[in-house]
Scaffold this active site. Sequence first.
Site, PDB file in Angstrom:
ATOM      1  N   TYR A   1     -10.800  21.071   3.346  1.00  0.00           N
ATOM      2  CA  TYR A   1     -10.921  22.514   3.144  1.00  0.00           C
ATOM      3  C   TYR A   1     -10.652  22.902   1.690  1.00  0.00           C
ATOM      4  CZ  TYR A   1     -10.989  23.110   8.231  1.00  0.00           C
ATOM      5  OH  TYR A   1     -11.328  23.054   9.560  1.00  0.00           O
TER       6      TYR A   1
ATOM      7  N   ARG B   1      -4.305  25.055  21.249  1.00  0.00           N
ATOM      8  CA  ARG B   1      -4.697  26.461  21.091  1.00  0.00           C
ATOM      9  C   ARG B   1      -4.432  27.263  22.363  1.00  0.00           C
ATOM     10  NH1 ARG B   1     -10.511  25.369  18.433  1.00  0.00           N
ATOM     11  NH2 ARG B   1      -9.860  24.549  16.425  1.00  0.00           N
TER      12      ARG B   1
ATOM     13  N   ASP C   1      -1.346  28.216  11.568  1.00  0.00           N
ATOM     14  CA  ASP C   1      -2.636  27.661  11.182  1.00  0.00           C
ATOM     15  C   ASP C   1      -2.399  26.403  10.372  1.00  0.00           C
ATOM     16  OD1 ASP C   1      -5.677  28.499  11.128  1.00  0.00           O
ATOM     17  OD2 ASP C   1      -5.228  27.647   9.168  1.00  0.00           O
TER      18      ASP C   1
ATOM     19  N   ARG D   1      -7.643  33.262  21.819  1.00  0.00           N
ATOM     20  CA  ARG D   1      -8.561  34.355  22.121  1.00  0.00           C
ATOM     21  C   ARG D   1      -9.034  34.416  23.577  1.00  0.00           C
ATOM     22  NH1 ARG D   1     -13.056  33.349  17.777  1.00  0.00           N
ATOM     23  NH2 ARG D   1     -12.318  31.216  18.078  1.00  0.00           N
TER      24      ARG D   1
ATOM     25  N   ARG E   1      -3.671  40.595  18.313  1.00  0.00           N
ATOM     26  CA  ARG E   1      -4.498  40.311  17.133  1.00  0.00           C
ATOM     27  C   ARG E   1      -5.068  41.607  16.555  1.00  0.00           C
ATOM     28  NH1 ARG E   1      -7.510  40.193  13.567  1.00  0.00           N
ATOM     29  NH2 ARG E   1      -8.979  38.611  12.870  1.00  0.00           N
TER      30      ARG E   1
END
Length: 354
Positions: free
Chosen positions: A154, A27, A77, A31, A40
């Site tokens: 998921y 990652r 993702d 962020r 973003r």
Amino acid sequence: MTQLKNDRLIKAFLRQPVDRTPIWIMRQAGRYLPEYRAVREKAGDFMTLCSTPDLACEVTLQPLRRFDLDAAILFSDILTIPDAMGLGLYFSEGEGPKFERPLSSAADISKLGVIDPSQELKYVTDAVSLIRRELNGDVPLIGFSGSPWTLATYMVEGGSSKTFSKIKALLFEQPETAHQLMGVLADSVAVYLNAQIAAGAQTVMIFDSWGGALSHQHYQDFSLAYMRRIIDQLDRDHDGQTIPVIMFTKGGGLWLEDMAASGCDALGLDWTVDIGTARKRVGDKVGLQGNLDPAVMATSAATVEQEAKRILDSFGQGEGHVFNLGHGITPNIKPENVEALVNVVHDYSAQFHN
């Protein structure tokens, strides 16, 4: 074929000599960087960011402009495959990924087919091609996918889960249906990763984020077996280059020997495993990636440097180590700590390489 100017990462994964230990960060485009947050916001939502090749390329390259990293990793993702299967992926603020149409029956699973990346996931391969062109051989590009088991959690739970009660009930009560789901996911991951390789990815990683939630037998039968099935199908030689494959099971320290026998080139380690002990357990079968606790990155630069040195000391002399965190970097850290980490890994590790 563009010659790599920095091929440390590829060589290390293949356990070949390097001048210092290479480093990248799971990652690393994310962020914690203000420039990422700006893009973003411009994109409006996470899936638009992922599915717009120009924007995905931009955020992939951002950390490389700041830090002397030895690889870029595709910004995407792990849930692109279930989204391509029509489950309706969306992200709720503060709640993570969710699916509008989770799998709730054997009939739902029987309708699934292997994806065609050239159709449903063309935006990913377009991003890979664009990133590879923009990198211009500076560092290698890593492609990736979630593992079949992780994707299935998921898809059946409908989103993130702490107990995995629905998907585990499927394993216990309808194992044949569970195997059917894992099979179509494994074959989809294989064609997806091969499409990334064809588009320019120079190494690929399988993220088994939730493998550690399984019992021993279920891990063997429903996670590891299907990662092996993927690896057996991958294009390991492309454009005259060997494509290393990394397998990462979070919480998988119990199964290192089994993972090392899967056919992969390297194992990702989470922070619960001592890397020196892991090296003794797997011998020279595979390289090792990791494995700094991500929480260290929220401390001081001095602590980051101290802990990085401890891991490098534990791995010791010789080849086959790619430095990384034991899981993804979190948003609450200072970019300066990343710079400190990259610098100490490069500087301190030189002594371990002849």
